[in-house]
Structure formats: structure tokens, C-alpha cells
Design an enzyme around this catalytic site. Structure first.
Site, PDB file in Angstrom:
ATOM      1  N   GLY A   1       0.535  -3.776  17.576  1.00 26.10           N
ATOM      2  CA  GLY A   1      -0.197  -4.566  18.564  1.00 26.10           C
ATOM      3  C   GLY A   1      -1.698  -4.529  18.326  1.00 26.10           C
TER       4      GLY A   1
ATOM      5  CG  HIS B   1      -1.749  -7.438  13.154  1.00 23.72           C
ATOM      6  ND1 HIS B   1      -2.817  -7.003  13.908  1.00 23.72           N
ATOM      7  CD2 HIS B   1      -1.085  -6.318  12.775  1.00 23.72           C
ATOM      8  CE1 HIS B   1      -2.793  -5.683  13.989  1.00 23.72           C
ATOM      9  NE2 HIS B   1      -1.752  -5.235  13.317  1.00 23.72           N
TER      10      HIS B   1
ATOM     11  N   GLY C   1       1.002  -5.257   5.027  1.00 23.17           N
ATOM     12  CA  GLY C   1      -0.311  -5.536   4.454  1.00 23.17           C
ATOM     13  C   GLY C   1      -0.700  -4.527   3.384  1.00 23.17           C
ATOM     14  CD  GLN C   2      -2.217  -3.508  -1.787  1.00 25.45           C
ATOM     15  OE1 GLN C   2      -0.996  -3.624  -1.705  1.00 25.45           O
ATOM     16  NE2 GLN C   2      -2.806  -2.611  -2.579  1.00 25.45           N
TER      17      GLN C   2
ATOM     18  CG  ASP D   1      -1.782   0.278   6.415  1.00 24.24           C
ATOM     19  OD1 ASP D   1      -2.122   1.360   6.909  1.00 24.24           O
ATOM     20  OD2 ASP D   1      -2.108  -0.820   6.907  1.00 24.24           O
TER      21      ASP D   1
ATOM     22  CD  GLN E   1       2.592   1.015   6.694  1.00 25.86           C
ATOM     23  OE1 GLN E   1       2.338   1.881   7.537  1.00 25.86           O
ATOM     24  NE2 GLN E   1       2.314  -0.259   6.915  1.00 25.86           N
TER      25      GLN E   1
ATOM     26  CB  VAL F   1      -7.194 -10.321   6.486  1.00 23.28           C
ATOM     27  CG1 VAL F   1      -8.159 -11.254   7.202  1.00 23.28           C
ATOM     28  CG2 VAL F   1      -5.952 -11.068   6.027  1.00 23.28           C
TER      29      VAL F   1
ATOM     30  CB  SER G   1      -8.488  -1.656  10.945  1.00 23.59           C
ATOM     31  OG  SER G   1      -7.988  -0.569  11.699  1.00 23.59           O
TER      32      SER G   1
ATOM     33  NE  ARG H   1      -6.107   4.738  14.323  1.00 22.41           N
ATOM     34  CZ  ARG H   1      -4.891   4.836  13.780  1.00 22.41           C
ATOM     35  NH1 ARG H   1      -4.591   4.169  12.684  1.00 22.41           N
ATOM     36  NH2 ARG H   1      -3.975   5.616  14.329  1.00 22.41           N
TER      37      ARG H   1
HETATM   38  N1  LIG Z   1      -6.776  -6.210   7.253  1.00 10.81           N
HETATM   39  C1  LIG Z   1      -5.469  -6.371   7.050  1.00 10.81           C
HETATM   40  N2  LIG Z   1      -5.032  -7.252   6.154  1.00 10.81           N
HETATM   41  C2  LIG Z   1      -3.693  -7.410   5.934  1.00 10.81           C
HETATM   42  N3  LIG Z   1      -2.742  -6.719   6.576  1.00 10.81           N
HETATM   43  C3  LIG Z   1      -3.137  -5.830   7.488  1.00 10.81           C
HETATM   44  C4  LIG Z   1      -4.509  -5.602   7.778  1.00 10.81           C
HETATM   45  N4  LIG Z   1      -4.591  -4.639   8.736  1.00 10.81           N
HETATM   46  C5  LIG Z   1      -3.327  -4.284   9.027  1.00 10.81           C
HETATM   47  N5  LIG Z   1      -2.456  -4.987   8.292  1.00 10.81           N
HETATM   48  C6  LIG Z   1      -1.002  -4.847   8.279  1.00 10.81           C
HETATM   49  O1  LIG Z   1      -0.481  -5.124   9.549  1.00 10.81           O
HETATM   50  C7  LIG Z   1       0.709  -4.356   9.744  1.00 10.81           C
HETATM   51  C8  LIG Z   1       0.650  -3.663  11.078  1.00 10.81           C
HETATM   52  O2  LIG Z   1      -0.400  -2.718  11.048  1.00 10.81           O
HETATM   53  P1  LIG Z   1      -0.991  -2.028  12.323  1.00 10.81           P
HETATM   54  O3  LIG Z   1      -0.424  -2.643  13.539  1.00 10.81           O
HETATM   55  O4  LIG Z   1      -0.963  -0.576  12.135  1.00 10.81           O
HETATM   56  O5  LIG Z   1      -2.507  -2.561  12.298  1.00 10.81           O
HETATM   57  P2  LIG Z   1      -3.765  -1.839  11.746  1.00 10.81           P
HETATM   58  O6  LIG Z   1      -4.893  -2.793  11.780  1.00 10.81           O
HETATM   59  O7  LIG Z   1      -3.402  -1.173  10.462  1.00 10.81           O
HETATM   60  O8  LIG Z   1      -4.063  -0.776  12.824  1.00 10.81           O
HETATM   61  P3  LIG Z   1      -4.638   0.666  12.537  1.00 10.81           P
HETATM   62  O9  LIG Z   1      -5.739   0.515  11.555  1.00 10.81           O
HETATM   63  O10 LIG Z   1      -5.054   1.112  13.861  1.00 10.81           O
HETATM   64  O11 LIG Z   1      -3.461   1.418  11.979  1.00 10.81           O
HETATM   65  C9  LIG Z   1       0.780  -3.389   8.562  1.00 10.81           C
HETATM   66  O12 LIG Z   1       1.687  -3.879   7.613  1.00 10.81           O
HETATM   67  C10 LIG Z   1      -0.626  -3.414   8.017  1.00 10.81           C
HETATM   68  O13 LIG Z   1      -0.694  -3.103   6.646  1.00 10.81           O
HETATM   69 MG   LIG Z   2      -2.159   0.582  10.747  1.00  7.26          MG
END
Ligand SMILES: Nc1ncnc2c1ncn2[C@@H]1O[C@H](COP(=O)(O)OP(=O)(O)OP(=O)(O)O)[C@@H](O)[C@H]1O
Ligand SMILES: [Mg+2]
Length: 295
Positions: free
Chosen positions: A32, A38, A148-149, A151, A154, A177, A186, A188
Site C-alpha cells: 500500500g 507501484h 520491481g527491480q 528490490d 527480492q 521508477v 518508495s 518510505r
Molecule cells: N520505484 C519503484 N519502481 C518500481 N517498482 C517499485 C518501486 N518501488 C517499489 N516497487 C515495487 O513495488 C512492489 C511493492 O513494494 P512495496 O509496497 O514494498 O513498496 P516500496 O515503495 O518498496 O515500499 P518500501 O520502500 O516502504 O518498502 C515491489 O515489487 C517493489 O519492488
Molecule cells: Mg518495499
């Protein structure tokens, strides 16, 4: 768009869609607090699949005891409005009790890959991630699952899990992105104030510099890492957790990069109390290929 809270409802619906209606299902797992990272995953899922399911679940098992599980940003109402706009079919938003009912005792550990890099800094993190994604894949039975790349580790771990445990799902990894400043999007980032957000731009600048050095022929991992460290250290409000260069497929640490195997240059750093990650893949660029071919 239907919001589903129950695992049972999700499972019976998925069974119906997959078996009776023969529809292609795409799953985008999220915690979320949605942002454009996302949305890029959802956009791709929408393009590739008949039915798009987005899960919104802040997964307690992937947070360490000192981490931000309690304070993690949660706004299902705003997220659901965004997801409706993006023509998502189903939002799966279970409670913790629904995902981990009393007596829950089965966890998935992807050996080898889970204990370095992010896993070293966040013990148990990938056990939590692999476990929750295994439950989600079984509940939703997607043909495709999108990650997403950002992580990077992951992504590698989940591909391994899907392969090893024979999940009938294709894992799709999509590019990072970024904000205009280069900062990786992110959830965060919401913790950062304006000054910190500006300072955090140094992470991508450092990675970009290293990529240029690599493109100019620097293939010594220690020197590339030093370059990244120096740049980040010029920003006093940013504290490095790690900077590492690993094989982009096996995560084996690398001393020297070669043109055959892509390398993952990844880092984690604290800006105030907020921990951010970012990475870039170093590989021979197509430009150089073309130049070579023309040579
Ligand atoms: N900047 C981004 N570009 C592409 N994919 C992303 C990006 N940020 C997160 N994702 C992907 O979105 C999916 C959900 O991630 P998540 O909900 O944990 O968001 P997050 O932005 O990574 O949050 P946090 O940084 O707090 O963990 C994951 O597969 C993650 O790799
Ligand atoms: Mg994350």
C-alpha cells in the site's frame, strides 16, 4: 472493483476465474501507500492480463522487531481510489489475522540468497517476504506476478522460490521508477522532509557516476564501490549501510566485472531514520555492442 478481505473469498474467486472462465490473472503484491513505482507494475499487469489483482498488505513477518511495522504508512481508502482509477479488478486487502491465523507455523526460506545484502542488515526479512508471497500466490493463483527491480534481491529470491516450489506463475520484474531528482520512488520516502529528500538524491548520483566509470572501463569492483562511497559520504546527512557489487543472477560477490555477466551494484543508506535502497545493473551497453559490431 471489488475489495476482498477474506482469503477464502479470494481463493474461490481465483479458482473460478482461472478454471471456469479461463482468464489470465495478474497479481501485483504491495504494502500500500501507493506511488508511481507501484502504478508502473499495475500498468504492465493491465496490459498483459485479463484480470488484475493488487494485494495491499503490510506484512508483519518481513519487519524486524526494531523496524517500522507499527508506523508504516497505511491508507486503504486513498489506495483503493487510485486502484479504481487504474481499472484494477480486485484489491486483496486481508487483515494480519486473515493471513496468519492462530496456529500458523509454516515459513518459506530461500537458502543461500537470503542472508547477504538486505538479508544481512534485516535478518528474517526475506523469510517473511517469501512466506507472504507464497501465501498470495496460492490464494490468487496468478499466471503472472509483477515486482520491481528496486528490490533487486527480492526479485532474485522470489524467482528462485517460484522455480524451486513449482508455483504455476511467471515472475515479471520491471524497472525502477524514479523521481525527477533520480531518487527511487518508495513508500518510505514519505518519511523524508524536504531537506532529507534533497540529500537522498546523492544515492542515485553516486550510482550513475559508478555506471559512467564502468562504461569508461573501470571493472574493478572495489574501486567502483569506493567511488560510490566517496560520493555518498560528501552528503553528511546520509549514512551508508552497505554498498556491494554482486553477480546480478547468483548474487555472488564480485572482485572484477566482465562484459559477459551483468553485475548488480546495490546499496542501502539511512537518511535520518529512514532506510533507503537503490541499485543499478552494470553490463556492457548496447551502444558499445553496436560500436563493436561496426568496428
Ligand atoms: N520505484 C519503484 N519502481 C518500481 N517498482 C517499485 C518501486 N518501488 C517499489 N516497487 C515495487 O513495488 C512492489 C511493492 O513494494 P512495496 O509496497 O514494498 O513498496 P516500496 O515503495 O518498496 O515500499 P518500501 O520502500 O516502504 O518498502 C515491489 O515489487 C517493489 O519492488
Ligand atoms: Mg518495499
Amino acid at each position: 472493483m471489488e475489495i476482498i478481505n477474506r482469503r477464502k473469498r479470494m481463493m474461490s474467486l481465483a479458482r473460478k476465474l482461472r478454471r471456469e472462465e479461463n482468464r489470465t490473472i495478474g497479481l501485483v503484491p504491495t504494502m500500500g501507500a501507493l506511488h508511481e513505482g507501484h502504478l508502473s507494475l499495475i500498468h504492465e499487469a493491465r496490459a498483459l492480463c485479463d484480470i488484475v489483482v493488487v494485494s495491499v498488505f503490510v506484512n508483519p513477518t518481513q519487519f524486524g522487531p526494531q523496524e517500522d511495522f507499527a508506523s508504516y504508512p497505511r491508507d486503504l481508502t486513498a489506495d483503493a481510489a487510485t486502484l479504481a482509477e487504474y481499472n484494477v479488478d480486485y484489491v486483496f486487502a486481508p487483515t494480519v489475522e486473515e493471513m496468519y491465523p492462530g496456529g500458523f507455523s509454516t515459513y518459506v526460506t530461500v537458502e543461500g540468497l537470503s542472508h547477504e545484502l538486505e538479508g544481512a542488515s534485516r535478518p528474517g526479512h526475506f523469510r517473511g517476504v517469501a512466506t507472504v508471497v507464497a501465501i498470495l500466490l496460492n490464494a490468487v493463483r496468478p499466471h503472472f506476478a509483477f515486482f520491481g527491480q528496486k528490490d533487486a534481491q527480492q526479485s532474485i529470491i522470489l524467482k528462485q522460490m517460484v522455480r524451486d516450489l513449482a508455483f504455476d506463475t511467471e515472475v515479471v520484474i520491471l524497472p525502477i521508477v524514479r523521481e525527477e531528482s533520480g531518487l527511487a520512488m518508495s513508500s518510505r520516502n514519505a518519511y523524508l522532509d524536504d531537506r532529507q529528500r534533497k540529500a537522498a538524491g546523492v544515492l542515485h548520483r553516486a550510482l550513475t557516476q559508478a555506471r559512467s566509470a564502468y562504461d569508461d572501463g573501470e571493472h574493478n569492483a572495489a574501486r567502483l564501490i569506493e567511488l560510490v562511497r566517496e560520493t555518498i559520504e560528501s552528503e553528511p546527512s546520509v549514512r551508508i549501510d552497505y554498498v556491494s557489487i554482486n553477480d546480478a543472477v547468483s548474487l555472488e560477490p564480485l572482485d572484477r566485472l566482465d562484459d559477459e555477466q551483468p553485475a548488480l551494484l546495490s546499496l542501502a543508506a539511512f537518511v535520518g531514520k529512514t532506510r533507503l535502497i537503490d541499485n543499478v545493473v552494470l553490463e556492457k551497453s548496447r551502444k558499445q555492442d553496436a560500436a563493436g559490431a561496426g568496428g
